[in-house]
Motif scaffolding. Structure first.
Motif, PDB file in Angstrom:
ATOM      1  N   ASN A   1       0.799  -1.229   0.000  1.00  0.00           N
ATOM      2  CA  ASN A   1       0.000   0.000   0.000  1.00  0.00           C
ATOM      3  C   ASN A   1       0.831   1.277   0.000  1.00  0.00           C
ATOM      4  OD1 ASN A   1      -2.191  -1.713   0.115  1.00  0.00           O
ATOM      5  ND2 ASN A   1      -3.251  -0.524   1.676  1.00  0.00           N
ATOM      6  N   PHE A   2       2.006   1.227   0.620  1.00  0.00           N
ATOM      7  CA  PHE A   2       2.807   2.445   0.711  1.00  0.00           C
ATOM      8  C   PHE A   2       3.847   2.566  -0.398  1.00  0.00           C
ATOM      9  CE2 PHE A   2       1.141   2.306   5.015  1.00  0.00           C
ATOM     10  CZ  PHE A   2       0.919   3.642   5.301  1.00  0.00           C
TER      11      PHE A   2
ATOM     12  N   TRP B   1       4.062   3.204  -6.701  1.00  0.00           N
ATOM     13  CA  TRP B   1       5.018   2.964  -7.788  1.00  0.00           C
ATOM     14  C   TRP B   1       4.288   2.634  -9.086  1.00  0.00           C
ATOM     15  CZ3 TRP B   1       9.812   3.322  -9.616  1.00  0.00           C
ATOM     16  CH2 TRP B   1      10.152   2.530 -10.705  1.00  0.00           C
ATOM     17  N   LEU B   2       3.272   1.784  -9.018  1.00  0.00           N
ATOM     18  CA  LEU B   2       2.529   1.414 -10.221  1.00  0.00           C
ATOM     19  C   LEU B   2       1.806   2.623 -10.811  1.00  0.00           C
ATOM     20  CD1 LEU B   2       1.042  -2.088  -9.318  1.00  0.00           C
ATOM     21  CD2 LEU B   2       2.963  -1.554 -10.820  1.00  0.00           C
ATOM     22  N   TYR B   3       1.301   3.487  -9.961  1.00  0.00           N
ATOM     23  CA  TYR B   3       0.677   4.719 -10.453  1.00  0.00           C
ATOM     24  C   TYR B   3       1.682   5.557 -11.239  1.00  0.00           C
ATOM     25  CZ  TYR B   3      -4.018   4.952  -8.390  1.00  0.00           C
ATOM     26  OH  TYR B   3      -5.347   4.764  -8.105  1.00  0.00           O
ATOM     27  N   LEU B   4       2.836   5.802 -10.632  1.00  0.00           N
ATOM     28  CA  LEU B   4       3.834   6.653 -11.271  1.00  0.00           C
ATOM     29  C   LEU B   4       4.402   6.000 -12.522  1.00  0.00           C
ATOM     30  CD1 LEU B   4       5.707   7.924  -8.077  1.00  0.00           C
ATOM     31  CD2 LEU B   4       3.920   9.081  -9.388  1.00  0.00           C
ATOM     32  N   SER B   5       4.638   4.698 -12.451  1.00  0.00           N
ATOM     33  CA  SER B   5       5.174   3.985 -13.606  1.00  0.00           C
ATOM     34  C   SER B   5       4.164   3.949 -14.748  1.00  0.00           C
ATOM     35  CB  SER B   5       5.559   2.558 -13.205  1.00  0.00           C
ATOM     36  OG  SER B   5       6.030   1.828 -14.315  1.00  0.00           O
ATOM     37  N   SER B   6       2.901   3.708 -14.421  1.00  0.00           N
ATOM     38  CA  SER B   6       1.875   3.664 -15.466  1.00  0.00           C
ATOM     39  C   SER B   6       1.700   5.038 -16.106  1.00  0.00           C
ATOM     40  CB  SER B   6       0.539   3.184 -14.889  1.00  0.00           C
ATOM     41  OG  SER B   6       0.023   4.111 -13.959  1.00  0.00           O
ATOM     42  N   PHE B   7       1.808   6.092 -15.309  1.00  0.00           N
ATOM     43  CA  PHE B   7       1.686   7.439 -15.864  1.00  0.00           C
ATOM     44  C   PHE B   7       2.858   7.752 -16.793  1.00  0.00           C
ATOM     45  CE2 PHE B   7       2.371  12.076 -15.585  1.00  0.00           C
ATOM     46  CZ  PHE B   7       1.180  12.483 -16.162  1.00  0.00           C
ATOM     47  N   LYS B   8       4.046   7.310 -16.391  1.00  0.00           N
ATOM     48  CA  LYS B   8       5.214   7.510 -17.252  1.00  0.00           C
ATOM     49  C   LYS B   8       5.047   6.758 -18.568  1.00  0.00           C
ATOM     50  CE  LYS B   8       8.734   4.989 -16.906  1.00  0.00           C
ATOM     51  NZ  LYS B   8       9.915   4.218 -16.430  1.00  0.00           N
ATOM     52  N   ASN B   9       4.580   5.512 -18.480  1.00  0.00           N
ATOM     53  CA  ASN B   9       4.362   4.731 -19.698  1.00  0.00           C
ATOM     54  C   ASN B   9       3.250   5.323 -20.552  1.00  0.00           C
ATOM     55  OD1 ASN B   9       6.336   2.667 -19.390  1.00  0.00           O
ATOM     56  ND2 ASN B   9       5.061   1.666 -17.862  1.00  0.00           N
ATOM     57  N   PHE B  10       2.240   5.878 -19.900  1.00  0.00           N
ATOM     58  CA  PHE B  10       1.163   6.534 -20.641  1.00  0.00           C
ATOM     59  C   PHE B  10       1.695   7.736 -21.418  1.00  0.00           C
ATOM     60  CE2 PHE B  10      -1.919  10.075 -20.483  1.00  0.00           C
ATOM     61  CZ  PHE B  10      -2.835   9.594 -21.402  1.00  0.00           C
TER      62      PHE B  10
ATOM     63  N   LEU C   1      -4.547   4.499   2.970  1.00  0.00           N
ATOM     64  CA  LEU C   1      -5.647   5.004   2.146  1.00  0.00           C
ATOM     65  C   LEU C   1      -5.397   6.455   1.754  1.00  0.00           C
ATOM     66  CD1 LEU C   1      -8.830   3.565   3.929  1.00  0.00           C
ATOM     67  CD2 LEU C   1      -7.551   2.608   2.003  1.00  0.00           C
ATOM     68  N   LEU C   2      -4.859   7.227   2.687  1.00  0.00           N
ATOM     69  CA  LEU C   2      -4.565   8.631   2.411  1.00  0.00           C
ATOM     70  C   LEU C   2      -3.468   8.765   1.358  1.00  0.00           C
ATOM     71  CD1 LEU C   2      -5.036  11.602   3.092  1.00  0.00           C
ATOM     72  CD2 LEU C   2      -3.356  11.373   4.938  1.00  0.00           C
ATOM     73  N   VAL C   3      -2.416   7.963   1.494  1.00  0.00           N
ATOM     74  CA  VAL C   3      -1.312   8.005   0.522  1.00  0.00           C
ATOM     75  C   VAL C   3      -1.804   7.633  -0.873  1.00  0.00           C
ATOM     76  CG1 VAL C   3       0.844   6.881  -0.162  1.00  0.00           C
ATOM     77  CG2 VAL C   3       0.514   7.602   2.205  1.00  0.00           C
ATOM     78  N   ILE C   4      -2.580   6.561  -0.953  1.00  0.00           N
ATOM     79  CA  ILE C   4      -3.095   6.115  -2.251  1.00  0.00           C
ATOM     80  C   ILE C   4      -4.025   7.166  -2.843  1.00  0.00           C
ATOM     81  CG2 ILE C   4      -4.543   4.385  -3.394  1.00  0.00           C
ATOM     82  CD1 ILE C   4      -3.422   2.341  -1.368  1.00  0.00           C
ATOM     83  N   ALA C   5      -4.848   7.786  -2.000  1.00  0.00           N
ATOM     84  CA  ALA C   5      -5.760   8.825  -2.485  1.00  0.00           C
ATOM     85  C   ALA C   5      -4.983  10.013  -3.053  1.00  0.00           C
ATOM     86  CB  ALA C   5      -6.680   9.284  -1.354  1.00  0.00           C
ATOM     87  N   ILE C   6      -3.913  10.410  -2.374  1.00  0.00           N
ATOM     88  CA  ILE C   6      -3.098  11.537  -2.849  1.00  0.00           C
ATOM     89  C   ILE C   6      -2.460  11.209  -4.196  1.00  0.00           C
ATOM     90  CG2 ILE C   6      -1.012  12.879  -2.391  1.00  0.00           C
ATOM     91  CD1 ILE C   6      -1.716  12.722   0.587  1.00  0.00           C
ATOM     92  N   VAL C   7      -1.885  10.013  -4.300  1.00  0.00           N
ATOM     93  CA  VAL C   7      -1.249   9.608  -5.557  1.00  0.00           C
ATOM     94  C   VAL C   7      -2.287   9.501  -6.669  1.00  0.00           C
ATOM     95  CG1 VAL C   7       0.076   7.799  -6.703  1.00  0.00           C
ATOM     96  CG2 VAL C   7       0.602   8.405  -4.344  1.00  0.00           C
ATOM     97  N   HIS C   8      -3.462   9.007  -6.324  1.00  0.00           N
ATOM     98  CA  HIS C   8      -4.537   8.858  -7.314  1.00  0.00           C
ATOM     99  C   HIS C   8      -4.984  10.223  -7.841  1.00  0.00           C
ATOM    100  CE1 HIS C   8      -8.026   6.910  -9.187  1.00  0.00           C
ATOM    101  NE2 HIS C   8      -8.711   7.964  -8.783  1.00  0.00           N
ATOM    102  N   VAL C   9      -5.202  11.163  -6.939  1.00  0.00           N
ATOM    103  CA  VAL C   9      -5.626  12.505  -7.345  1.00  0.00           C
ATOM    104  C   VAL C   9      -4.533  13.182  -8.165  1.00  0.00           C
ATOM    105  CG1 VAL C   9      -6.215  14.807  -6.498  1.00  0.00           C
ATOM    106  CG2 VAL C   9      -7.225  12.792  -5.426  1.00  0.00           C
TER     107      VAL C   9
END
Length: 202
Positions: free
Chosen positions: A80-81, A86-95, A136-144
């Protein structure tokens, strides 16, 4: 006289295969990050399953203070932390690089979130609920943050709206699924029911 049309393969040299990361057009870091996250999920699930089957810590259970609970809790923290952000940031980079591997990374965010939050919530170790809320807070921040960056890119590249629409919709679906899974975990917890059934019936 040498024939320039003959290839090295014809001389008996084996053809070199492309690495997996090249075949999928994904860099090594993206692949390693995804596969590492998947391994964590499988290991955490197997530890709890083997415990409920009476193979590991047969006289105890997940949620009691033992090495298995600590191990699964630690896996939940890493997922979760670290893994999900990492997957969010990596997927955004690949996008941004027009690499379709982002779709596979986003797909795995949801099961990782489901199991990662379960590992934290049900471990019942000291401060586990605090880690659960903070994750949950960390994931929400990365998601937003990812959603905002995707929106900004969409405004700059209006010629490729379909691809940006797919990425944005994937993030929107994740938002809805997050809420559903958290509610399901707190009020019903199907994984806990499943493991309890295994312990009492097998």
């Amino acid at each position: 006289m040498n024939n320039p049309q003959l290839s090295e393969v014809e001389f008996g040299k084996p053809e070199e295969t492309m690495p997996l990361y090249e075949m999928r057009k994904a860099d090594r870091k993206s692949l390693v990050g995804l596969y590492f996250s998947q391994v964590l999920l499988y290991v955490g699930f197997l530890l709890i399953l083997l415990n409920n089957l009476g193979i590991l810590e047969p006289d105890s259970y997940f949620g009691a203070m033992n090495w298995l609970t600590i191990a699964v809790f630690s896996i939940g923290v890493i997922i979760n932390f670290f893994s999900i952000p990492w997957l969010y940031l990596s997927s955004f980079k690949n996008f941004k690089n027009e690499n379709d591997f982002w779709d596979k990374e986003i797909f795995w965010v949801l099961p990782l979130f489901f199991f990662g939050t379960f590992f934290l919530y049900e471990s019942r170790v000291n401060n586990s609920f605090f880690f659960f809320i903070m994750s949950l807070l960390v994931i929400a921040i990365v998601h937003v943050f990812s959603s905002y960056c995707a929106y900004k890119i969409k405004q700059k590249h209006k010629h490729d709206l379909e691809r940006h629409y797919q990425y944005s919709m994937s993030l929107k679906y994740l938002s809805a699924y997050y809420v559903l899974l958290v509610v399901l975990l707190i009020f019903h917890n199907p994984l806990q029911h499943m493991f309890t059934w295994i312990r009492t019936n097998i």
